[in-house]
Design a protein around this motif. Structure first.
Motif, short mmCIF file in Angstrom:
data_model
loop_
_atom_site.label_atom_id
_atom_site.label_comp_id
_atom_site.label_asym_id
_atom_site.label_seq_id
_atom_site.Cartn_x
_atom_site.Cartn_y
_atom_site.Cartn_z
N PHE A 31 0.81 -1.22 0.00
CA PHE A 31 0.00 0.00 0.00
C PHE A 31 0.85 1.27 0.00
O PHE A 31 0.51 2.27 0.64
CB PHE A 31 -0.96 0.01 1.19
CG PHE A 31 -1.68 -1.29 1.42
CD1 PHE A 31 -2.25 -2.00 0.36
CD2 PHE A 31 -1.79 -1.85 2.69
CE1 PHE A 31 -2.90 -3.20 0.56
CE2 PHE A 31 -2.43 -3.05 2.90
CZ PHE A 31 -3.00 -3.73 1.83
N THR A 33 3.75 1.76 1.34
CA THR A 33 4.54 1.96 2.55
C THR A 33 5.15 0.62 2.95
O THR A 33 5.17 -0.32 2.17
CB THR A 33 3.67 2.55 3.68
OG1 THR A 33 4.49 2.85 4.81
CG2 THR A 33 2.55 1.60 4.08
N TYR A 35 5.74 -2.62 5.95
CA TYR A 35 5.08 -3.28 7.08
C TYR A 35 6.09 -4.12 7.87
O TYR A 35 7.13 -4.54 7.36
CB TYR A 35 3.91 -4.16 6.62
CG TYR A 35 4.28 -5.38 5.81
CD1 TYR A 35 4.77 -6.53 6.41
CD2 TYR A 35 4.10 -5.40 4.43
CE1 TYR A 35 5.10 -7.67 5.67
CE2 TYR A 35 4.42 -6.51 3.67
CZ TYR A 35 4.92 -7.65 4.30
OH TYR A 35 5.24 -8.76 3.57
N SER A 63 -7.39 -0.48 -4.49
CA SER A 63 -6.31 0.45 -4.79
C SER A 63 -6.66 1.36 -5.97
O SER A 63 -6.88 0.91 -7.09
CB SER A 63 -5.01 -0.30 -5.12
OG SER A 63 -4.01 0.61 -5.54
N ASN A 163 -8.32 5.43 0.87
CA ASN A 163 -6.97 5.37 1.44
C ASN A 163 -6.94 5.67 2.94
O ASN A 163 -6.02 5.23 3.64
CB ASN A 163 -6.04 6.34 0.70
CG ASN A 163 -5.67 5.83 -0.68
OD1 ASN A 163 -5.66 4.63 -0.92
ND2 ASN A 163 -5.38 6.73 -1.60
N LYS A 167 -5.75 1.07 4.61
CA LYS A 167 -4.51 0.59 5.22
C LYS A 167 -4.82 -0.13 6.53
O LYS A 167 -4.31 -1.23 6.79
CB LYS A 167 -3.56 1.76 5.46
CG LYS A 167 -2.16 1.36 5.86
CD LYS A 167 -1.18 2.52 5.73
CE LYS A 167 -1.59 3.72 6.55
NZ LYS A 167 -0.57 4.78 6.56
N LEU A 190 1.87 -1.26 9.92
CA LEU A 190 1.91 -0.96 8.49
C LEU A 190 1.75 0.55 8.33
O LEU A 190 0.69 1.11 8.63
CB LEU A 190 0.80 -1.70 7.76
CG LEU A 190 0.87 -1.79 6.23
CD1 LEU A 190 0.02 -2.95 5.72
CD2 LEU A 190 0.44 -0.50 5.55
N GLY A 191 2.83 1.20 7.92
CA GLY A 191 2.77 2.65 7.71
C GLY A 191 2.41 3.43 8.95
O GLY A 191 1.81 4.51 8.86
N ASP A 281 -8.33 4.04 12.09
CA ASP A 281 -7.73 4.73 10.94
C ASP A 281 -8.67 5.82 10.44
O ASP A 281 -8.26 6.97 10.22
CB ASP A 281 -7.44 3.70 9.85
CG ASP A 281 -6.42 4.18 8.82
OD1 ASP A 281 -5.86 5.28 8.99
OD2 ASP A 281 -6.16 3.43 7.86
#
Length: 332
Positions: A31, A33, A35, A63, A163, A167, A190-191, A281
């Motif tokens: 994605f 970034t 992980y 995506s 987005n 994630k 992750l990110g 998120d």
């Protein structure tokens, strides 16, 4: 008596040995970034290939940077696409949080994300008030729905951009997979978003750091917290922004209620909860658009969420607000 004592000693030795678990660590990219996944599995299995498959399926569905993904085809006006379970779950979560936040979280803000230069499509230079107003007619999650397994849009120009939740959802899918394989102890990062379950190799809950809002490109951490089977996500405008020729600053968190890429008084929002990582998120993104006071009001009504908010006051001084149940300690 001796046999009984020997049995107890062996049991104690096995118990002590099991306290120190052997953890496997996987690292990679996803994605846009990176992980890092740390997990305990009794037979030390390597799940790299399965995790790569999860990431592929996610990208194929959600995506906007893949022209052949389902979301890209839907954005291009293809009404024949039947969405998969992943798309449907993200859609339903987004709809719920859109309503809870009175539109401050809205994945149909995609046309403005692109226009301001933070999306996969071409930006509009010197975006005018009239152009913003024109694009706002295509924004609003109440203008979309699912029907017979397909997405129905009120107008073809509506453009999805998940987005701000995808994630976290990807982390949840990986976490659910690990749990299906008997992994009770893991941490997925992750990110900067995190999902933690169980304990680390020392038998303690997972300690994680909260990033400082540095705008000079550097990274530092001054506070840590403990995740007890919780998810954590942070959002901030201190790293991803643009300065135009007139010195005006535009940030990547677009306010869906106004259409503008102007920063609020929040520098960063970190949200922690036992909810899915996708949820926190989304809430972190919504808070960045809401600003401090509206975020505080929202948090008072939602005790399932804890948050650490970093903001600037009227004099430009950096200050923090932390919900009462969130325990933070200074990093040594």
């Amino acid at each position: 008596m001796q046999k009984g004592l020997l049995f107890i000693m062996i049991l104690l030795m096995v118990s002590c040995k099991s306290e120190k678990k052997d953890f496997k660590k996987l690292q990679g990219s996803a994605f846009g970034t990176t992980y890092s996944i740390t997990y305990h599995n009794n037979i030390n299995q390597d799940f790299s290939k399965q995790i790569d498959s999860i990431i592929y399926v996610m990208n194929k569905s959600l995506s906007t940077y893949m022209p052949n993904s389902d979301i890209s085809k839907i954005n291009d006006g293809d009404e024949s696409i039947l969405i998969d379970a992943n798309f449907n779950e993200v859609f339903e979560k987004s709809d719920r949080i859109f309503k809870q936040t009175n539109g401050f979280f809205d994945p149909t803000v995609g046309p403005l994300v692109n226009a301001w230069g933070f999306g996969p499509e071409k930006a509009i230079n010197n975006l005018s008030t009239e152009q913003v107003d024109s694009l706002m007619q295509f924004v609003g999650f109440d203008k979309v729905k699912t029907e017979n397994g397909a997405i129905v849009k009120a107008t073809p120009e509506i453009y999805f951009d998940f987005n701000a939740i995808a994630k976290g959802f990807g982390i949840d899918l990986i976490g659910r997979f690990l749990e299906s394989k008997g992994c009770e102890h893991y941490l997925i990062e992750l990110g900067g978003e995190i999902r933690a379950r169980g304990s680390n190799k020392d038998g303690n809950y997972w300690k994680v750091a909260i990033e400082d809002p540095n705008s000079d490109g550097s990274r530092s951490f001054s506070k840590i917290t403990v995740l007890e089977n919780q998810s954590m996500a942070s959002s901030g405008n201190y790293r991803k922004f643009k300065i135009d020729d007139n010195g005006r600053k535009f940030v990547h968190t677009i306010n869906p209620t106004t259409g503008y890429a102007v920063e609020s008084d929040l520098l960063s929002a970190t949200v922690i909860s036992k909810l899915d990582c996708a949820d926190v998120d989304a809430y972190a993104t919504a808070f960045m658009a809401m600003g401090l006071e509206q975020s505080k009001v929202f948090l008072e009504k939602h005790s399932e969420l804890d948050a650490h908010l970093i903001y600037t006051d009227a004099s430009g001084e950096i200050k923090t607000f932390t919900t009462k149940n969130l325990r933070l300690t200074l990093l040594d």
